[in-house]
Design a protein around this motif. Structure first.
Motif, mmCIF file in Angstrom:
data_model
loop_
_atom_site.group_PDB
_atom_site.id
_atom_site.type_symbol
_atom_site.label_atom_id
_atom_site.label_comp_id
_atom_site.label_asym_id
_atom_site.label_seq_id
_atom_site.Cartn_x
_atom_site.Cartn_y
_atom_site.Cartn_z
ATOM 1 N N MET A 220 0.785 -1.161 -0.206
ATOM 2 C CA MET A 220 0.035 0.142 0.080
ATOM 3 C C MET A 220 0.819 1.329 0.200
ATOM 4 O O MET A 220 0.496 2.087 -0.591
ATOM 5 C CB MET A 220 -0.899 -0.026 0.986
ATOM 6 C CG MET A 220 -1.943 1.118 1.207
ATOM 7 S SD MET A 220 -3.274 0.693 -0.220
ATOM 8 C CE MET A 220 -4.328 2.032 -0.135
ATOM 9 N N GLU A 221 2.002 1.270 0.660
ATOM 10 C CA GLU A 221 2.737 2.218 0.926
ATOM 11 C C GLU A 221 3.345 2.685 -0.569
ATOM 12 O O GLU A 221 3.489 4.099 -0.837
ATOM 13 C CB GLU A 221 4.171 1.990 1.680
ATOM 14 C CG GLU A 221 4.867 3.114 2.199
ATOM 15 C CD GLU A 221 6.031 2.828 3.193
ATOM 16 O OE1 GLU A 221 7.119 3.309 2.900
ATOM 17 O OE2 GLU A 221 5.674 2.312 4.083
ATOM 18 N N ILE A 222 3.772 1.643 -1.309
ATOM 19 C CA ILE A 222 4.288 1.732 -2.828
ATOM 20 C C ILE A 222 3.297 2.411 -3.666
ATOM 21 O O ILE A 222 3.650 3.456 -4.424
ATOM 22 C CB ILE A 222 4.694 0.678 -3.481
ATOM 23 C CG1 ILE A 222 5.921 -0.071 -2.808
ATOM 24 C CG2 ILE A 222 5.105 0.624 -4.836
ATOM 25 C CD1 ILE A 222 6.980 0.794 -2.720
ATOM 26 N N GLN A 223 2.042 2.037 -3.523
ATOM 27 C CA GLN A 223 0.920 2.607 -4.246
ATOM 28 C C GLN A 223 0.827 4.198 -4.053
ATOM 29 O O GLN A 223 0.389 4.951 -4.733
ATOM 30 C CB GLN A 223 -0.490 1.845 -4.122
ATOM 31 C CG GLN A 223 -1.529 2.403 -4.937
ATOM 32 C CD GLN A 223 -2.698 1.731 -5.078
ATOM 33 O OE1 GLN A 223 -2.948 0.806 -3.978
ATOM 34 N NE2 GLN A 223 -3.883 1.936 -5.782
ATOM 35 N N GLN A 224 0.862 4.405 -2.696
ATOM 36 C CA GLN A 224 0.589 5.781 -2.262
ATOM 37 C C GLN A 224 1.844 6.829 -2.647
ATOM 38 O O GLN A 224 1.722 7.884 -3.216
ATOM 39 C CB GLN A 224 0.550 5.952 -0.765
ATOM 40 C CG GLN A 224 -0.784 5.399 -0.109
ATOM 41 C CD GLN A 224 -0.692 5.257 1.293
ATOM 42 O OE1 GLN A 224 0.469 5.198 2.080
ATOM 43 N NE2 GLN A 224 -2.103 5.227 1.849
ATOM 44 N N GLN A 225 3.004 6.105 -2.524
ATOM 45 C CA GLN A 225 4.230 6.736 -3.314
ATOM 46 C C GLN A 225 4.140 6.987 -4.619
ATOM 47 O O GLN A 225 4.286 8.301 -5.129
ATOM 48 C CB GLN A 225 5.356 6.004 -2.932
ATOM 49 C CG GLN A 225 6.681 6.630 -3.259
ATOM 50 C CD GLN A 225 7.906 5.793 -2.998
ATOM 51 O OE1 GLN A 225 7.989 4.614 -2.602
ATOM 52 N NE2 GLN A 225 9.183 6.147 -3.787
ATOM 53 N N ILE A 226 3.649 6.046 -5.355
ATOM 54 C CA ILE A 226 3.330 6.343 -7.051
ATOM 55 C C ILE A 226 2.348 7.531 -7.215
ATOM 56 O O ILE A 226 2.460 8.488 -8.203
ATOM 57 C CB ILE A 226 2.875 5.025 -7.646
ATOM 58 C CG1 ILE A 226 4.266 4.172 -7.489
ATOM 59 C CG2 ILE A 226 2.283 5.245 -9.125
ATOM 60 C CD1 ILE A 226 3.883 2.600 -8.218
ATOM 61 N N GLN A 227 1.192 7.359 -6.443
ATOM 62 C CA GLN A 227 0.101 8.323 -6.552
ATOM 63 C C GLN A 227 0.541 9.735 -6.080
ATOM 64 O O GLN A 227 0.039 10.727 -6.730
ATOM 65 C CB GLN A 227 -1.261 7.987 -5.781
ATOM 66 C CG GLN A 227 -1.888 6.598 -6.348
ATOM 67 C CD GLN A 227 -2.858 6.287 -5.567
ATOM 68 O OE1 GLN A 227 -3.030 6.344 -4.304
ATOM 69 N NE2 GLN A 227 -3.712 5.431 -6.073
#
Length: 666
Positions: free
Chosen positions: A1-8
């Motif tokens: 989830m942390e990676i997705q938030q970073q990408i967004q």
């Protein structure tokens, strides 16, 4: 989830930097830092493909190859604009508006008319969904991948007050500075420079490799939002709202409280337009109130509520070297002036239309004259005068030809018509070729793999003599022709086969019946349902059809009275061409309103105006654009136009509320 938030978070930040730089012209980060962040996002997206987003800033770099651009129907038709060339034209336009709306106070939105390629972009839930060229107004080409490369087009909108789905219209333009740099680069490598920014911008949209589009400094200037339940009531508010959503909306637009302020806007920009970074050829004046826009509606081609004022055309002088004569598909003769090449409005002009014999005589145009050439709002330049002070001695008046330049048949000129005609309809090569070229054109049969030059080649080699012959062509026959390879020959034959699915109204237009254009063909197809009913119609039957006059009716009769045409139609039938309307089954359709004409006016609570009109037609009724003695009912919502209300009362026409109308059809 942390990676997705970073990408967004990276996507959001990069979109904001894009907006600041390309829309606001206010960079908030260095190019180097931007590229570092973009590279960081690219690495993350490649490593975690499950978080792919088609509207990510990384998708702007292009690289998608599009071999064939899909044709897409516009949900909301893209109309063209009526043109005006004087302030008197605009005053007469306002008078017409007042006659329809009543004596109301009109305000206007004034916008510069940018000379580019029209585009319609659809957004769903705040994200770019699709971009389609104008095409013929009803349908265009899907150029989404190429549009995504234009940095001033937002991939994701700002704010949260936008509708779930809407279209925004604009112009793809090439700024003059970028155009000049492109040409300078071409000159340096010994290539031919581009002719003008508009054509270059338009051509860019159809490049197959989107990474090539990325290299061109295109911009997108937006000017009109269309859709349901829009959060504004005026055109000017629409521009402000679109700007807040992140679109590049030109700031030159102005709200004018009367026609005098419109004239001030025109006068200012007629002088200062040359200071702009883009090409502009006029001012678009729109009725500001969207409610009034809906009341005014549309003609067959244009909105009644908008008018383009064209700046005075550029004019140049050059020498007329000779006059040649062209033969059109209907046999009409067009005289053409061959000129000493001259630069005009961004292009080199070598030829200009002389229209007809009357125009030549009126201007007393002679070979050797110094003539004034103008382009104006027209694509084809025209001669508008002669410099008599520079006329050479001993020139003779121009004698118009009396025989067809192609088949030497004696020309005829019908009473009341300006053009001369070659009557050799079935034996004159340019007429035969022209009819086949019309038949295969995009608005008619739209045959892929077959262009105008190929038609001429097929005719010259004796393979086609009329458009029915196209359906007997084989790959083996086509292969020996010049510039024909196996694949192109197969594409041609496949394109001809595919055209058998084209609907009846377009087939009817493609037949090339004189005076039967797109709109007339649709009306005839809808009324008569099939070609046999139409071929049996009498003059009286035809003139009783909505908007069909005696001239069109007689032309239709003449076409079906000709044995050669009858034979061609029979052959086309045998090949499987669609000569019958395919009715779409509507389970809710009735004939409750048959024979009744309704006019819709005002703002409604339950249905939109378009939904109401569709409900009328689905139940057998006819929708009228204006109130006449033939109107049976007016369906009135809030804020009905006072002029329509007055006219309805004067003619004693019943006025229904939305609820009363719905009760009629339930």
């Amino acid at each position: 989830m942390e990676i997705q938030q970073q990408i967004q978070a990276l996507r959001k930040e990069l979109n904001e930097h894009n907006y600041n730089y390309y829309v606001l012209d206010n960079a908030t980060i260095s190019d180097y830092d931007f590229d570092i962040k973009l590279k960081e996002l690219e690495v993350l997206e490649k490593k975690y493909p499950e978080f792919f987003d088609a509207n990510s800033p990384t998708q702007r770099v292009g690289g998608v190859i599009t071999k064939n651009f899909q044709t897409v129907a516009h949900q909301y038709r893209m109309y063209s604009l009526d043109n005006s060339y004087s302030k008197e034209d605009l005053q007469e336009w306002e008078n017409r508006l007042q006659r329809v709306l009543g004596n109301v106070n009109l305000t206007y939105t004034c916008e510069l008319k940018y000379d580019g390629a029209s585009i319609s972009i659809t957004y769903e839930n705040g994200k770019l969904n699709r971009a389609v060229t104008r095409g013929d107004g009803f349908q265009g080409d899907d150029v989404t991948q190429n549009i995504k490369t234009i940095k001033s087009v937002p991939l994701e909108l700002k704010g949260d007050d936008f509708p779930p789905r809407f279209d925004i219209r604009g112009e793809i333009i090439l700024p003059l500075q970028g155009f000049e740099k492109m040409n300078q680069d071409l000159i340096e490598i010994g290539e031919t420079p581009y002719s003008n920014p508009r054509n270059t911008a338009s051509g860019s949209l159809k490049l197959q490799d989107s990474s090539e589009v990325t290299k061109r400094p295109l911009e997108c200037l937006l000017y009109y939002v269309t859709g349901d339940k829009l959060p504004f009531d005026t055109q000017y508010e629409g521009l402000v709202t679109a700007r807040n959503w992140g679109f590049k909306v030109p700031k030159e637009a102005k709200l004018a409280h009367n026609l005098s302020e419109v004239f001030d806007f025109i006068d200012y920009w007629d002088v200062h337009r040359h200071e702009l970074p883009y090409e502009t050829d006029g001012v678009v004046v729109k009725v500001n109130s969207i409610q009034f826009q809906e009341e005014l509606g549309y003609t067959a081609k244009s909105p009644r509520w908008a008018m383009a004022y064209k700046f005075k055309a550029e004019r140049v002088a050059t020498i007329l070297e000779s006059i040649s004569y062209q033969v059109g598909r209907t046999g009409a003769i067009t005289p053409v002036a061959n000129l000493v090449p001259v630069q005009l409005a961004g292009t080199v002009v070598k030829r200009a239309s002389l229209h007809n014999a009357d125009q030549i005589a009126k201007l007393d145009i002679r070979v050797g004259d110094t003539v004034f050439v103008e382009k104006g709002g027209e694509i084809i330049p025209k001669i508008i005068g002669v410099d008599l002070d520079k006329r050479p001695a001993n020139t003779a008046p121009t004698v118009y030809i009396s025989q067809c330049p192609e088949c030497q048949t004696e020309l005829v000129r019908n009473e009341g018509e300006a053009n001369h005609y070659c009557p050799n309809f079935y034996g004159c090569p340019p007429q035969i070729i022209g009819r086949i070229q019309h038949f295969i054109s995009r608005k008619a049969m739209d045959i892929e793999g077959l262009g105008g030059e190929t038609v001429a080649l097929l005719y010259a080699n004796g393979l086609v003599h009329d458009y029915a012959d196209l359906y007997e062509l084989t790959v083996e026959q086509i292969l020996p022709l010049e510039r024909m390879a196996q694949k192109s020959a197969e594409n041609l034959v496949n394109g001809v086969e595919k055209s058998k699915n084209i609907p009846f109204e377009r087939v009817l237009y493609g037949l090339g019946i004189r005076y039967v254009g797109e709109t007339v063909a649709k009306k005839l197809a809808k009324h008569y349902k099939n070609i046999d009913n139409l071929s049996r119609a009498t003059l009286l039957d035809l003139v009783l059809v909505d908007e069909i006059g005696e001239r069109i009716a007689q032309s239709v009769l003449d076409f079906f009275a000709n044995d050669a045409n009858k034979l061609i139609i029979e052959r086309l039938k045998n090949f499987g061409i669609q000569f019958e309307i395919v009715e779409k089954i509507n389970l809710n359709a009735t004939n409750k309103l048959e024979g009744k004409t309704y006019v819709v006016s005002g703002v409604f609570a339950t249905l939109s105006r378009d939904e109401l009109k569709k409900a009328i037609e689905d139940n057998g009724g006819k929708v009228g654009s204006s109130i006449t003695a033939k109107t049976n009912f007016v369906v009135a919502g809030d804020n009905m136009g006072p002029a329509k209300l007055e006219k309805a009362n004067k003619l004693n026409i019943p006025i229904l509320s939305e609820a009363e109308f719905l009760n009629q059809i339930q």
